[in-house]
Design a protein around this motif. Sequence first.
Motif, PDB file in Angstrom:
ATOM      1  N   ASN A 452       0.819  -1.213   0.000  1.00 20.23           N
ATOM      2  CA  ASN A 452       0.000   0.000   0.000  1.00 20.23           C
ATOM      3  C   ASN A 452       0.853   1.265   0.000  1.00 20.23           C
ATOM      4  OD1 ASN A 452      -2.447  -1.351  -0.034  1.00 20.23           O
ATOM      5  ND2 ASN A 452      -2.656  -1.365   2.196  1.00 20.23           N
ATOM      6  N   THR A 453       1.917   1.270   0.811  1.00 21.78           N
ATOM      7  CA  THR A 453       2.749   2.468   0.892  1.00 21.78           C
ATOM      8  C   THR A 453       3.519   2.696  -0.405  1.00 21.78           C
ATOM      9  OG1 THR A 453       4.494   1.180   1.985  1.00 21.78           O
ATOM     10  CG2 THR A 453       3.004   2.439   3.399  1.00 21.78           C
ATOM     11  N   GLU A 456       0.941   4.094  -2.757  1.00 15.81           N
ATOM     12  CA  GLU A 456       0.547   5.439  -2.345  1.00 15.81           C
ATOM     13  C   GLU A 456       1.659   6.447  -2.604  1.00 15.81           C
ATOM     14  OE1 GLU A 456      -1.935   8.274  -1.438  1.00 15.81           O
ATOM     15  OE2 GLU A 456      -2.560   6.170  -1.336  1.00 15.81           O
ATOM     16  N   THR A 459       1.292   7.860  -5.974  1.00 11.38           N
ATOM     17  CA  THR A 459       0.133   8.750  -6.080  1.00 11.38           C
ATOM     18  C   THR A 459       0.319  10.043  -5.298  1.00 11.38           C
ATOM     19  OG1 THR A 459      -1.317   6.817  -6.305  1.00 11.38           O
ATOM     20  CG2 THR A 459      -2.352   8.904  -5.695  1.00 11.38           C
ATOM     21  N   SER A 460       0.793   9.937  -4.067  1.00 10.34           N
ATOM     22  CA  SER A 460       0.834  11.099  -3.174  1.00 10.34           C
ATOM     23  C   SER A 460       2.193  11.778  -3.099  1.00 10.34           C
ATOM     24  CB  SER A 460       0.408  10.676  -1.757  1.00 10.34           C
ATOM     25  OG  SER A 460      -0.944  10.315  -1.717  1.00 10.34           O
ATOM     26  N   LYS A 477      -1.402  16.390   3.931  1.00  7.58           N
ATOM     27  CA  LYS A 477      -2.271  15.394   3.304  1.00  7.58           C
ATOM     28  C   LYS A 477      -1.461  14.193   2.829  1.00  7.58           C
ATOM     29  CE  LYS A 477      -5.794  14.734  -0.251  1.00  7.58           C
ATOM     30  NZ  LYS A 477      -6.575  15.350  -1.366  1.00  7.58           N
ATOM     31  N   VAL A 478      -0.286  14.446   2.266  1.00  7.99           N
ATOM     32  CA  VAL A 478       0.580  13.351   1.806  1.00  7.99           C
ATOM     33  C   VAL A 478       0.928  12.434   2.973  1.00  7.99           C
ATOM     34  CG1 VAL A 478       2.911  12.795   0.981  1.00  7.99           C
ATOM     35  CG2 VAL A 478       1.552  14.545  -0.186  1.00  7.99           C
ATOM     36  N   ALA A 480      -0.626  12.074   5.822  1.00  9.94           N
ATOM     37  CA  ALA A 480      -1.834  11.381   6.296  1.00  9.94           C
ATOM     38  C   ALA A 480      -2.152  10.184   5.401  1.00  9.94           C
ATOM     39  CB  ALA A 480      -3.018  12.354   6.331  1.00  9.94           C
ATOM     40  N   ASN A 481      -2.026  10.366   4.090  1.00 14.94           N
ATOM     41  CA  ASN A 481      -2.286   9.266   3.162  1.00 14.94           C
ATOM     42  C   ASN A 481      -1.289   8.128   3.352  1.00 14.94           C
ATOM     43  OD1 ASN A 481      -4.402  10.694   2.048  1.00 14.94           O
ATOM     44  ND2 ASN A 481      -3.248  11.414   0.262  1.00 14.94           N
ATOM     45  N   MET A 482      -0.017   8.482   3.534  1.00 18.62           N
ATOM     46  CA  MET A 482       1.007   7.460   3.710  1.00 18.62           C
ATOM     47  C   MET A 482       0.819   6.710   5.034  1.00 18.62           C
ATOM     48  SD  MET A 482       2.998   7.175   1.092  1.00 18.62           S
ATOM     49  CE  MET A 482       4.508   6.419   1.709  1.00 18.62           C
ATOM     50  N   ALA A 484      -2.061   6.311   6.546  1.00 16.79           N
ATOM     51  CA  ALA A 484      -3.247   5.478   6.353  1.00 16.79           C
ATOM     52  C   ALA A 484      -2.902   4.212   5.576  1.00 16.79           C
ATOM     53  CB  ALA A 484      -4.327   6.279   5.624  1.00 16.79           C
ATOM     54  N   ALA A 485      -1.925   4.329   4.686  1.00 19.43           N
ATOM     55  CA  ALA A 485      -1.496   3.161   3.899  1.00 19.43           C
ATOM     56  C   ALA A 485      -0.671   2.183   4.728  1.00 19.43           C
ATOM     57  CB  ALA A 485      -0.697   3.627   2.682  1.00 19.43           C
TER      58      ALA A 485
END
Length: 505
Positions: A452-453, A456, A459-460, A477-478, A480-482, A484-485
């Motif tokens: 996932n990371t 991500e 993408t991020s 945001k980046v 947070a997304n990482m 979450a991954a």
Amino acid sequence: MRKYAMLAVSLALVISLLAACSSGGGNSAPSATGGAAEESKSSGEKLPVRFLLPGNEPEDLAVVVEAINKKMADDGLNLVYQPIYLAWDVWDQRSNLMLTTGEEFELIAIMHDAKGPQLLAGNGGIIPIDDLLDKYGPDLKKSMPDWIWDSVKIGGQTISVPNFWADTAFSDGMVTMRSDLLAATGMQPPKSPEELLEAAAKIQEIWPDDNKNVYVKMLSEPAYYLHPTYETYPFTVVENMIYVDQEGNVKSWLETEEFKKDVTFMRQLYERKLVHPDILTVPGEVINQEEIAGRYLFRQGDVGLSEDVKARFPDAENKVYYLTDSPKFRSYAIRNSNGVSSTTKHPEAAIQFLNWVYAKQENFDLVTYGIKDVHWKETGDNLKDTLKKNQNGGASYELANWLLGHVEMNRYPTNYDKDRLERRTTISDDTLNSITIGFNFDPTNVAAEYANTVAEMKTSVEPLRFGVVSYEQAFDKVLANMKAAGLDKVVAEYEKQFKEWLASR
């Protein structure tokens, strides 16, 4: 345990598919022992060696493949070399699809800055090869030092064949730039990130072509050339997500001040139009062709100019520059390797082939440069001249060193810069190794989070790393997304394994 591993495999590959849809002395090698040849000969069956390679196939591929297969047959190997080229813009998607559907092939080129061997091994795409090396690869094993082989081991198992095409000791802190154009700007060699940025801008202004849409060559890896300018250097960045200092401290790379400095510099490049405006979507083949044509303001690492560029611009000259005078540091061992596919019924064929390639210089030359005195001619130790060219002025056949090479066996043009030739054909003996060399992370325990990371990140993080968005705009945001991954779990698992490895040494 097997059930969860298979779930991780499927998840990792699906994520990868989705992401893909959205780079005299010294010439000798050990003589062949004959053991691998005898194994192949005794079977009586010609085994295919289907080698998955990125990019477009060379013009004279068929005639060279025929010569390779004849030479292997003459040497007693019952193998059939069958390279499979996949265009850069479909490489991820097609190679992942071949693995998920079980399509048979033997070898796959691995770019560690894109999808490294840890991910491929973790999702079951490639297999451990120690037993194969012991039985079929005696010359292959002897061709590279132990510390290079250690760099492709996970949990004590060798997971790929390292492509030791250059010693990375010369790379940290290095950028390549047109020295003739730098001189024309009136600037001195850059000694800081700020001076490097100004040099790039001025070179763009005086670029000797009507088309001045020329940019910095961006790579999907950390900005190693900036790191020696940071007070905390030397340190190591692992897979664009983990920071390790020479004391063995581990933390998230994205949450360091060093990462912030990297992306702030990239943002400055982008805002001054020194990075391709469509860097996130421009096809890789377009970027590669620009580099072959010598059209870049600077790029990380050590690269020369093609014969075609030299013919068009006789005064053109590339030189390498270091922003500081710090001692050499080998932050990583290799950035490319070749893996044995889990889909093949005959993995021994892959190792037999590579053993044959590295056993003799003549075999290596045939596979990488084509037929001697037809496609190229020898002009000295580690030197050659291209004899047969394609319609674009490049070699009608060549397999890039970074796909299959060896620091002591590679050849370069006769007019190659002497300093660069020495760097490219030498193994440094006065370099500080990263504390991480010899350790490889096994993502099995965090397979889903790791996959996932990695997905991500493309993408991020990539828009941030290439300067398309600013740190202030995007970082929260980046991150947070990482997270979450699964970033925190990956970093924690890496730290746990690394500390255990350090304690066991």
